[in-house]
Write a protein that holds these residues in place. Structure first.
Motif, short mmCIF file in Angstrom:
data_model
loop_
_atom_site.label_atom_id
_atom_site.label_comp_id
_atom_site.label_asym_id
_atom_site.label_seq_id
_atom_site.Cartn_x
_atom_site.Cartn_y
_atom_site.Cartn_z
N LEU A 220 6.93 -29.81 99.69
CA LEU A 220 6.75 -29.06 98.45
C LEU A 220 6.75 -27.58 98.79
N THR A 221 7.59 -26.83 98.11
CA THR A 221 7.77 -25.41 98.39
C THR A 221 6.75 -24.59 97.60
N ARG A 222 6.03 -23.72 98.27
CA ARG A 222 5.08 -22.86 97.56
C ARG A 222 5.83 -21.93 96.61
N ASN A 223 5.15 -21.58 95.52
CA ASN A 223 5.79 -20.72 94.51
C ASN A 223 6.30 -19.42 95.12
N ARG A 224 5.52 -18.81 95.98
CA ARG A 224 5.93 -17.52 96.54
C ARG A 224 7.11 -17.66 97.51
N ASP A 225 7.35 -18.88 97.99
CA ASP A 225 8.46 -19.10 98.91
C ASP A 225 9.69 -19.67 98.23
N PHE A 226 9.59 -20.01 96.97
CA PHE A 226 10.71 -20.64 96.27
C PHE A 226 11.81 -19.60 96.05
N TYR A 227 13.03 -20.03 96.29
CA TYR A 227 14.15 -19.09 96.19
C TYR A 227 14.32 -18.57 94.76
N ARG A 228 14.90 -17.40 94.66
CA ARG A 228 15.25 -16.84 93.34
C ARG A 228 16.65 -16.27 93.41
N VAL A 229 17.54 -16.80 92.58
CA VAL A 229 18.89 -16.26 92.43
C VAL A 229 19.19 -16.18 90.94
N VAL A 281 26.72 -23.65 103.27
CA VAL A 281 26.33 -24.77 104.10
C VAL A 281 25.17 -24.35 105.00
N GLY A 282 24.07 -25.11 104.94
CA GLY A 282 22.89 -24.77 105.73
C GLY A 282 22.07 -23.64 105.16
N GLY A 283 22.35 -23.22 103.93
CA GLY A 283 21.68 -22.06 103.33
C GLY A 283 20.27 -22.33 102.85
N PRO A 284 19.54 -21.26 102.45
CA PRO A 284 18.12 -21.38 102.10
C PRO A 284 17.82 -21.60 100.63
N TYR A 285 18.84 -21.59 99.77
CA TYR A 285 18.56 -21.57 98.33
C TYR A 285 18.35 -22.98 97.78
N ILE A 286 17.28 -23.59 98.24
CA ILE A 286 16.87 -24.92 97.79
C ILE A 286 15.37 -25.03 97.98
N GLY A 287 14.71 -25.77 97.11
CA GLY A 287 13.27 -25.96 97.22
C GLY A 287 12.82 -27.09 96.32
N THR A 288 11.65 -27.58 96.58
CA THR A 288 11.07 -28.68 95.80
C THR A 288 9.73 -28.25 95.26
N ALA A 289 9.49 -28.52 94.00
CA ALA A 289 8.21 -28.16 93.38
C ALA A 289 7.76 -29.29 92.47
N ARG A 290 6.50 -29.25 92.14
CA ARG A 290 5.93 -30.17 91.15
C ARG A 290 5.95 -29.45 89.81
N TRP A 291 6.84 -29.87 88.94
CA TRP A 291 7.07 -29.22 87.66
C TRP A 291 6.34 -29.96 86.54
N THR A 292 5.79 -29.20 85.60
CA THR A 292 5.14 -29.76 84.42
C THR A 292 5.86 -29.24 83.18
#
Length: 507
Positions: A220-229, A281-292
């Motif tokens: 689970l990716t922390r909010n502050r670490d979640f990518y933004r594009v 390929v192999g990039g950082p723009y992915i993350g997992t979160a618990r969404w409500t």
């Protein structure tokens, strides 16, 4: 010295102009800031290759890099303008008129712009013109032929004028920043939001979702670490008290909801992996979160969808349009109007107060942030923002995998070395990951638990490493039996392909 005086005149003129415009924009609308407006136009008009280069090179700092570039060009233009103003005042005024025209055009091009939004530009140029005339007159008197004593006084007059102008520009900019922070209603509104417990919470994660290897992305990716594009140069500020979400288009019963209306429908909680189509390929723009959030499909069905419709066009508060295939929302997956992320209201930069989230689709077709309207239509009737720029209208996530450790060019001692990383194939799930060392045979990695096909899976492989330089490769197979292709393709127009590889040195 004349060139230096010209540069000072031009830069201070630009400083006053932009400071006044920034202050008024903070009072009128942030989008009315001419620098932000020009930056937005630059994003819209930039060729795909330039955008890809910016994301690849600067990552989450791409917007900062763009603004630095805009300010650098403005500084160069200001130096030229100041030199022209020292020769003829009308040359300087003509340059400011060009700036005004460009600024007005940029501001009016922004979605939702009104005639009032040009006020900051025009007022800034007006004040800047007065400052330029004052500075240019003081600058010209320094070069006048006069006895030494008057010349010294003229220099002092010029220095006093420039110092006063600089202080005025700085003070105005500081007030503009303070007003901007004070009018940032989003943070205050978010702080007051209380998200009720979900009526259908996410099931507990199995203990085996993590391989327990240092260097592997957290499950689970922390909010502050979640990518933004995204394309927003400034994070939109939304007050939930006035926020509304409309649903219209080809429906029998158009609807409008307040924030509390959505909360009252009963929330669900789901763990979902989200990734960006611009990920190499192999990039950082992915993350997992618990969404409500609120399930989206029931909202659409309650509105009465007309036959033959195949696209839902979502619009954000700053005008971005995202087109989502209706079939992907209605096929039973957990498509949500998300209001919370990892147990707290959505962070401002991730779409507060409401964003869309459709598992299995890249963000540019299924994850509209700062959502304010939804329109049921067809792909033939409307091209959303990214489709207008050549990206695919339908973009299911492709099967992919990544080596997180060892890092590229890492050094390890001979003997057992743990290779580990993540793999994903949302809506299909990962059933196998394989590792290749140099050109040797493919070997099966050990998979961590995968509680849902909408989530990535961690994997690990124990390698008996021998001395030398080695290339490690990874590939994944999804639940349909399809294995990643080795054919490299860039993200444009529907997602990157290819095997991720890394080189390590064993001593």
């Amino acid at each position: 010295m004349t060139a230096v005086r010209g540069a000072v005149v031009g830069l201070l003129t630009a400083g006053v102009t932009l400071a006044v415009a920034h202050l008024l924009a903070a009072l009128v609308a942030p989008a009315a800031d001419p620098v932000l407006a020009v930056g937005g136009v630059a994003i819209d008009l930039a060729p795909q290759g330039v955008k890809a280069f910016a994301i690849r090179t600067f990552g989450a700092n791409d917007k900062i890099a763009l603004l630095v570039g805009v300010y650098a060009l403005l500084a160069l233009a200001a130096v030229l303008l100041g030199a022209a103003a020292l020769r003829r005042r009308r040359y300087g005024l003509a340059g400011l008129a060009v700036f005004a025209a460009v600024g007005v055009a940029a501001v009016l091009s922004r979605p939702g712009a009104t005639p009032l939004d040009v006020l900051p530009v025009l007022t800034g140029v007006g004040v800047g013109s007065a400052a330029m005339l004052l500075l240019a007159r003081a600058g010209r008197t320094v070069t006048a032929i006069a006895p030494s004593r008057p010349r010294l006084l003229n220099r002092r007059q010029f220095l006093a004028t420039t110092a006063g102008t600089a202080l005025t520009a700085g003070a105005t900019a500081a007030v503009g920043q303070a007003v901007g922070r004070g009018s940032a209603v989003g943070a205050r509104s978010r702080a007051a939001v209380r998200i009720p417990p979900p009526v259908r919470p996410a099931p507990p994660l199995p203990g085996g979702v993590s391989v327990g290897v240092d260097g592997v992305s957290a499950f689970l990716t922390r909010n502050r670490d979640f990518y933004r594009v995204d394309t927003a140069l400034t994070v939109p500020q939304v007050d939930v008290k006035t926020w509304r979400l409309t649903l219209d288009g080809a429906v029998d019963r158009p609807r409008t909801w307040k924030f509390e209306d959505l909360l009252a429908r009963g929330l669900v909680e789901r763990d979902i992996t989200l990734n960006c189509v611009s990920n190499e390929v192999g990039g950082p723009y992915i993350g997992t979160a618990r969404w409500t959030g609120v399930p989206l499909a029931p909202l659409l069905r309650e509105a009465g969808l007309h036959a033959g419709q195949n696209q839902l066009v979502s619009r954000s508060v700053e005008g971005m349009t995202i087109g989502t295939p209706l079939a992907a929302i209605l096929d039973g997956r957990d498509a949500l109007l998300a209001v919370a992320m990892n147990g707290e209201p959505l962070p401002l930069e991730h779409g507060f107060p409401v964003r869309m989230l459709v598992p299995g689709l890249y963000g540019y077709v299924g994850a509209c942030k700062w959502l304010t309207s939804m329109k049921v239509t067809t792909f033939d009737a409307f091209d959303p923002y990214w489709a207008q720029r050549g990206w695919a209208a339908d973009a299911p996530v492709k099967t992919a995998s990544r080596i997180d450790t060892p890092r590229p060019f890492a050094q390890r001692r001979a003997g057992p070395v743990i290779i580990a990383g993540v793999a994903w194939a949302q809506r299909r799930g990962i059933v196998a990951v394989e590792i290749q060392v140099d050109d040797g045979p493919w070997r099966q990695a050990r998979l961590a638990d995968g509680p849902s096909p909408d989530l990535w899976r961690q994997w690990t492989y124990r390698w008996d490493a021998t001395p030398g330089s080695h290339t490690l490769r990874v590939r994944a197979t999804d639940a349909t039996g399809a294995t990643q292709t080795d054919q490299r393709a860039a993200p444009f127009p529907d997602g990157a392909t290819g095997w991720h590889s890394t080189t390590v040195t064993i001593t």
